[in-house]
Scaffold this motif. Structure first.
Motif, PDB file in Angstrom:
ATOM      1  N   SER A  83       0.828  -1.208   0.000  1.00  0.00           N
ATOM      2  CA  SER A  83       0.000   0.000   0.000  1.00  0.00           C
ATOM      3  C   SER A  83       0.862   1.257   0.000  1.00  0.00           C
ATOM      4  N   PRO A  84       0.592   2.155  -0.930  1.00  0.00           N
ATOM      5  CA  PRO A  84       1.338   3.409  -0.950  1.00  0.00           C
ATOM      6  C   PRO A  84       1.046   4.266   0.277  1.00  0.00           C
ATOM      7  N   VAL A  85      -0.119   4.027   0.906  1.00  0.00           N
ATOM      8  CA  VAL A  85      -0.478   4.788   2.108  1.00  0.00           C
ATOM      9  C   VAL A  85       0.536   4.468   3.215  1.00  0.00           C
ATOM     10  N   LEU A  86       0.893   3.197   3.303  1.00  0.00           N
ATOM     11  CA  LEU A  86       1.869   2.756   4.303  1.00  0.00           C
ATOM     12  C   LEU A  86       3.227   3.402   4.048  1.00  0.00           C
ATOM     13  N   VAL A  87       3.639   3.384   2.804  1.00  0.00           N
ATOM     14  CA  VAL A  87       4.946   3.958   2.446  1.00  0.00           C
ATOM     15  C   VAL A  87       4.947   5.458   2.738  1.00  0.00           C
ATOM     16  N   GLY A  88       3.839   6.128   2.391  1.00  0.00           N
ATOM     17  CA  GLY A  88       3.742   7.568   2.642  1.00  0.00           C
ATOM     18  C   GLY A  88       3.856   7.881   4.129  1.00  0.00           C
ATOM     19  N   ALA A  89       3.191   7.064   4.962  1.00  0.00           N
ATOM     20  CA  ALA A  89       3.194   7.326   6.411  1.00  0.00           C
ATOM     21  C   ALA A  89       4.544   6.975   7.036  1.00  0.00           C
ATOM     22  N   LEU A  90       5.198   5.957   6.507  1.00  0.00           N
ATOM     23  CA  LEU A  90       6.477   5.528   7.102  1.00  0.00           C
ATOM     24  C   LEU A  90       7.657   6.366   6.632  1.00  0.00           C
ATOM     25  N   GLU A  91       7.503   6.978   5.479  1.00  0.00           N
ATOM     26  CA  GLU A  91       8.588   7.766   4.864  1.00  0.00           C
ATOM     27  C   GLU A  91       9.868   6.922   4.795  1.00  0.00           C
ATOM     28  N   THR A  92      10.982   7.417   5.307  1.00  0.00           N
ATOM     29  CA  THR A  92      12.249   6.678   5.126  1.00  0.00           C
ATOM     30  C   THR A  92      12.269   5.358   5.886  1.00  0.00           C
ATOM     31  N   ALA A  93      11.440   5.225   6.936  1.00  0.00           N
ATOM     32  CA  ALA A  93      11.397   3.967   7.690  1.00  0.00           C
ATOM     33  C   ALA A  93      10.846   2.822   6.841  1.00  0.00           C
ATOM     34  N   ALA A  94      10.245   3.153   5.685  1.00  0.00           N
ATOM     35  CA  ALA A  94       9.708   2.107   4.804  1.00  0.00           C
ATOM     36  C   ALA A  94      10.802   1.436   3.978  1.00  0.00           C
ATOM     37  N   GLU A  95      11.959   2.059   3.909  1.00  0.00           N
ATOM     38  CA  GLU A  95      13.034   1.526   3.048  1.00  0.00           C
ATOM     39  C   GLU A  95      13.378   0.086   3.425  1.00  0.00           C
ATOM     40  N   GLY A  96      13.494  -0.769   2.413  1.00  0.00           N
ATOM     41  CA  GLY A  96      13.908  -2.152   2.629  1.00  0.00           C
ATOM     42  C   GLY A  96      12.782  -3.093   3.025  1.00  0.00           C
ATOM     43  N   LEU A  97      11.571  -2.568   3.215  1.00  0.00           N
ATOM     44  CA  LEU A  97      10.426  -3.422   3.555  1.00  0.00           C
ATOM     45  C   LEU A  97      10.192  -4.418   2.413  1.00  0.00           C
ATOM     46  N   ILE A  98      10.058  -5.681   2.751  1.00  0.00           N
ATOM     47  CA  ILE A  98       9.814  -6.712   1.728  1.00  0.00           C
ATOM     48  C   ILE A  98       8.352  -7.131   1.814  1.00  0.00           C
ATOM     49  N   VAL A  99       7.680  -7.101   0.682  1.00  0.00           N
ATOM     50  CA  VAL A  99       6.231  -7.176   0.607  1.00  0.00           C
ATOM     51  C   VAL A  99       5.809  -8.297  -0.335  1.00  0.00           C
ATOM     52  N   GLY A 100       5.035  -9.253   0.165  1.00  0.00           N
ATOM     53  CA  GLY A 100       4.450 -10.265  -0.720  1.00  0.00           C
ATOM     54  C   GLY A 100       3.026  -9.862  -1.020  1.00  0.00           C
ATOM     55  N   GLY A 101       2.614  -9.940  -2.276  1.00  0.00           N
ATOM     56  CA  GLY A 101       1.254  -9.509  -2.588  1.00  0.00           C
ATOM     57  C   GLY A 101       0.772 -10.012  -3.923  1.00  0.00           C
ATOM     58  N   ALA A 102      -0.332  -9.395  -4.370  1.00  0.00           N
ATOM     59  CA  ALA A 102      -1.047  -9.880  -5.551  1.00  0.00           C
ATOM     60  C   ALA A 102      -0.775  -9.053  -6.798  1.00  0.00           C
ATOM     61  N   TRP A 103      -0.216  -7.870  -6.634  1.00  0.00           N
ATOM     62  CA  TRP A 103      -0.129  -6.955  -7.784  1.00  0.00           C
ATOM     63  C   TRP A 103       1.048  -6.015  -7.597  1.00  0.00           C
ATOM     64  N   SER A 104       1.624  -5.628  -8.711  1.00  0.00           N
ATOM     65  CA  SER A 104       2.662  -4.598  -8.684  1.00  0.00           C
ATOM     66  C   SER A 104       2.456  -3.667  -9.868  1.00  0.00           C
ATOM     67  N   ALA A 105       2.698  -2.382  -9.631  1.00  0.00           N
ATOM     68  CA  ALA A 105       2.634  -1.410 -10.731  1.00  0.00           C
ATOM     69  C   ALA A 105       3.724  -1.718 -11.754  1.00  0.00           C
ATOM     70  N   ALA A 106       4.756  -2.423 -11.306  1.00  0.00           N
ATOM     71  CA  ALA A 106       5.883  -2.712 -12.195  1.00  0.00           C
ATOM     72  C   ALA A 106       5.672  -3.976 -13.028  1.00  0.00           C
ATOM     73  N   SER A 107       4.568  -4.703 -12.795  1.00  0.00           N
ATOM     74  CA  SER A 107       4.335  -5.944 -13.559  1.00  0.00           C
ATOM     75  C   SER A 107       3.847  -5.621 -14.966  1.00  0.00           C
ATOM     76  N   ASP A 108       4.306  -6.400 -15.936  1.00  0.00           N
ATOM     77  CA  ASP A 108       3.841  -6.170 -17.310  1.00  0.00           C
ATOM     78  C   ASP A 108       2.701  -7.128 -17.669  1.00  0.00           C
ATOM     79  N   THR A 109       1.779  -7.295 -16.715  1.00  0.00           N
ATOM     80  CA  THR A 109       0.606  -8.140 -16.952  1.00  0.00           C
ATOM     81  C   THR A 109      -0.320  -7.453 -17.964  1.00  0.00           C
ATOM     82  N   THR A 110      -1.164  -8.255 -18.589  1.00  0.00           N
ATOM     83  CA  THR A 110      -2.040  -7.741 -19.640  1.00  0.00           C
ATOM     84  C   THR A 110      -2.924  -6.597 -19.133  1.00  0.00           C
ATOM     85  N   GLY A 111      -2.821  -5.458 -19.778  1.00  0.00           N
ATOM     86  CA  GLY A 111      -3.702  -4.332 -19.446  1.00  0.00           C
ATOM     87  C   GLY A 111      -3.247  -3.496 -18.261  1.00  0.00           C
ATOM     88  N   ASN A 112      -2.144  -3.892 -17.601  1.00  0.00           N
ATOM     89  CA  ASN A 112      -1.764  -3.191 -16.358  1.00  0.00           C
ATOM     90  C   ASN A 112      -1.387  -1.730 -16.613  1.00  0.00           C
TER      91      ASN A 112
END
Ligand code: 1QQ
Length: 391
Positions: A276-305
């Motif tokens: 969640s970008p909300v989490l990153v926004g609230a954590l600011e620099t403390a978010a660095e290095g957080l490893i996240v397992g999930g269902a979707w990424s903006a960086a994925s080249d899935t169909t239509g993304n």
């Protein structure tokens, strides 16, 4: 848009047994409305009556970080589906205010008063265990788009999810973190008051055992806690290679900030709630290095993304997240289930939603099996320079 395969193949003997509870169904509702049954099939299906879809998300209070994105994603999905023609969907949106009572009342309203054909949501597993039991009893199909705890589809044969189970997310993120960081010993911290985070703890324990990773500290807290100094002091003393954390953002933000202030430098690993970008926004620099397992990424080249991200950003003035992406996908999955028999009655949606064999979605290829469970590949990301990057 990107529908690859069709539903509709009838899996003969796979009919599910309801989960023991006596199911009473209202025969005067959408489950028996002939005007919701149209003519033509698939892309040519035409249904005269507007198809009402209920949506229950947490638009306010603790889970609004996800619910507001879900509302937007679902609306965009149905806007596109409506533009394809033949069927008009109307989304009736409810806010459950991150409360079981409000979620239950919202489901009741949608089922009894609005007589919707299906319901998308709720946001949290903690509400779904109650509301899905009600939907099951009423014979109304419910499709979860962020309910990731163990046991959700098992509630009954009207219950489906298009949200990657947390078991699958953590079974990807923990081994990926082990490989990237060479983990041998970890601390586990989890919220034991929330159904989703407590259920994730079971998975974390199993995955750590399978991976041969030692647990040097194990600490619990509760959803509304704000001071984590006792737990974090134990973690600091145990000197783990990483911290595996199962928490909703409300607790994650103060917990991670306090961990860094206390001098815990170990990387933090989690699952769906961290995507969640909300989490990153609230954590600011403390978010660095957080490893996240999930269902979707903006960086994925899935169909239509890429197209989804562009359209969403233009419409709402902010980039989408996983919760928006999953809700958006739900609009297409429901449309596919309706078009399978050109029938938007509750029974037809229930029969066809569990037979989506292969749908090429922005989440990647996705299927929903006859038990209502979703199957898709997880994505593991790391937060670097404030951005989610695929690990
Ligand atoms: C659940 C979740 C949350 C992270 C959704 C916001 O996965 O409650 O199941």
């Amino acid at each position: 848009m990107r529908l690859k395969s069709t539903t509709g193949a009838v899996l003969a003997a796979a009919a599910l047994l309801a989960t023991g509870a006596c199911v009473s169904q209202d025969t005067t509702d959408a489950s028996s409305d002939s005007a919701l049954s149209g003519s033509g099939t698939g892309a040519d299906c035409t249904i005269d009556e507007t198809v009402k879809i209920g949506a229950v998300f947490s638009l306010t209070e603790a889970a609004a970080f996800a619910g507001t994105y879900q509302q937007e994603g679902l609306a965009l999905g149905f806007e596109e589906v409506n533009a394809a023609g033949g069927i008009t969907y109307e989304v009736i949106q409810e806010d459950d205010k991150t409360s079981v009572e409000d979620s239950t009342a919202a489901f009741e309203k949608l089922i009894d008063r609005d007589k919707v054909s299906a319901i998308v949501g709720p946001t949290l597993s903690g509400m779904a265990f109650t509301t899905y039991t009600d939907a099951q009893s009423a014979g109304v199909p419910a499709l979860g788009v962020s309910t990731t705890a163990e046991g959700i589809p098992e509630i009954g044969d009207y219950i489906f999810r298009a949200s990657l189970p947390e078991e699958v997310a953590l079974a990807a993120s923990i081994p990926a973190a082990k490989e990237a960081l060479g983990l041998t010993k970890v601390a586990v911290l989890y919220d034991n008051a929330d159904e989703f985070t407590a259920s994730a703890f079971n998975t974390i324990s199993d995955v750590l055992t399978e991976e041969g990773i030692e647990v040097v500290a194990e600490e619990t807290f509760e959803t509304a806690d704000t001071d984590f100094s006792a737990q974090l002091t134990s973690v600091l003393e145990a000197d783990p290679d990483a911290v595996i954390l199962s928490a909703l953002p409300g607790a994650t933000v103060p917990l991670v900030k306090q961990a860094r202030e206390l001098g815990i430098e170990a990387p933090i690993v989690g699952g769906n709630a961290f995507n969640s970008p909300v989490l990153v926004g609230a954590l600011e620099t403390a978010a660095e290095g957080l490893i996240v397992g999930g269902a979707w990424s903006a960086a994925s080249d899935t169909t239509g993304n890429a197209e989804f991200i562009a359209n969403y950003t233009e419409k709402y003035g902010r980039a989408p997240d996983q919760f928006a992406a999953q809700a958006y996908t739900a609009a297409y999955l429901l449309d596919q289930a309706v078009r399978a028999d050109c029938d938007a009655n509750r029974e037809a949606i229930k029969d066809n939603l569990g037979q989506i064999l292969e749908y090429d979605s922005i989440l990647g290829p996705i299927s929903i099996d006859e038990n209502g469970e979703v199957h898709q590949e997880p994505v593991v990301q790391i937060i670097q320079d404030g951005a989610f990057t695929i690990l």
